[in-house]
Design an enzyme around this catalytic site. Structure first.
Site, short mmCIF file in Angstrom:
data_model
loop_
_atom_site.label_atom_id
_atom_site.label_comp_id
_atom_site.label_asym_id
_atom_site.label_seq_id
_atom_site.Cartn_x
_atom_site.Cartn_y
_atom_site.Cartn_z
N SER A 1 0.86 -1.19 0.00
CA SER A 1 0.00 0.00 0.00
C SER A 1 0.89 1.22 0.00
O SER A 1 2.01 1.19 0.53
CB SER A 1 -0.88 0.01 1.25
OG SER A 1 -1.53 1.27 1.39
N TYR B 1 -1.38 -0.18 10.66
CA TYR B 1 -1.61 -0.60 9.28
C TYR B 1 -0.48 -0.09 8.39
O TYR B 1 0.07 -0.85 7.58
CB TYR B 1 -2.95 -0.06 8.79
CG TYR B 1 -3.20 -0.37 7.33
CD1 TYR B 1 -3.62 -1.64 6.94
CD2 TYR B 1 -3.00 0.59 6.33
CE1 TYR B 1 -3.84 -1.94 5.60
CE2 TYR B 1 -3.22 0.30 5.00
CZ TYR B 1 -3.64 -0.96 4.63
OH TYR B 1 -3.83 -1.25 3.30
#
Length: 246
Positions: free
Chosen positions: A145, A158
């Site tokens: 990501s 995250y």
């Protein structure tokens, strides 16, 4: 199944990017193992869609954070198809915690996100390694990501977990060469069910990007498929974000 037909395992393959990847690889002729942890109906639906289109697919439950469950999933894949050529490490989770709310980042949050997002990918790569090495075109694509590059995201753990995925990609690429190629796709904002009910926010974000749009799951899937098929790339993290981090 022909000798030339690839067998691919897609973790978290029943929804979102995972479903798009499963359908795209099936369209390109692969037999697809659609992994799921809890989304059984969605995974079964994805497998049915593939079979209805003339392809081959099987849905298998396994929590990637559980090494024993992963090893059993790989064994069932080999039992069903006799080989494994590609692995798409797509399964991932998040918690929505403001970045400045450090007190809410408990040990449980860390353990859950690292367990699935990082250790889960390692579990799958390790269990699949002997079979990927037997393939003439063994390859892994991990889902990273832009949060792993920018430090921004749905939560601090995250973002850190995705940064670890980028590092894991390089380490696995070295550890599994020359038989297996390992790369990473790092999407920016992607139009998935995560945006359900927040379409206005998605359009606003897209309007501020250089390409003035967010990516679709199908576009990410096409990039993953292309990287799996590319024999000269390994150890790379490829950003697909409509210019968001440019």
């Amino acid at each position: 199944m022909s000798q030339q037909q690839k067998v691919v395992l897609v973790t978290g393959g029943g929804t979102g990017i995972g479903r798009a990847v499963s359908l795209e690889l099936a369209r390109r002729g692969a037999c697809v193992v659609v992994n799921y942890a809890r989304s059984r109906s969605e995974a079964e639906e994805t497998a049915t869609m593939i079979r209805d289109a003339g392809g081959e697919a099987l849905a298998i439950q396994a929590d990637v954070a559980d090494d024993a469950a992963v090893r059993d999933m790989i064994a069932r894949t080999i039992e069903a198809y006799g080989r494994l050529d590609w692995l798409v490490n797509n399964a991932g989770i998040t918690r929505h915690i403001p970045l400045n709310d450090l007190e809410s980042v408990t040990d449980d949050v860390w353990e859950e996100l690292i367990g699935v997002n990082v250790k889960g990918m390692f579990h799958c790569a390790r269990a699949a390694a002997p079979y990927l090495k037997q393939s003439e075109a063994g390859a892994i694509v991990n889902l990273g990501s832009i949060a792993g590059s920018t430090g921004l995201g749905s939560s601090l753990p995250y973002a850190v977990s995705k940064s670890a995925v980028h590092g894991l990609t390089k380490s696995l690429a070295r550890a599994m060469a020359p038989e297996v190629r390992v790369n990473c796709i790092a999407p920016g904002a992607v139009e998935t069910r995560w945006w359900s009910g927040r379409e206005a926010q998605m359009r606003k974000l897209g309007g501020h990007l250089p390409l003035q749009r967010v990516s679709t799951a199908e576009e990410i899937a096409a990039m993953i498929a292309a990287v799996l098929e590319q024999p000269a790339i390994t150890g790379q993290t490829i950003t697909v974000d409509s210019g968001q981090t440019m």
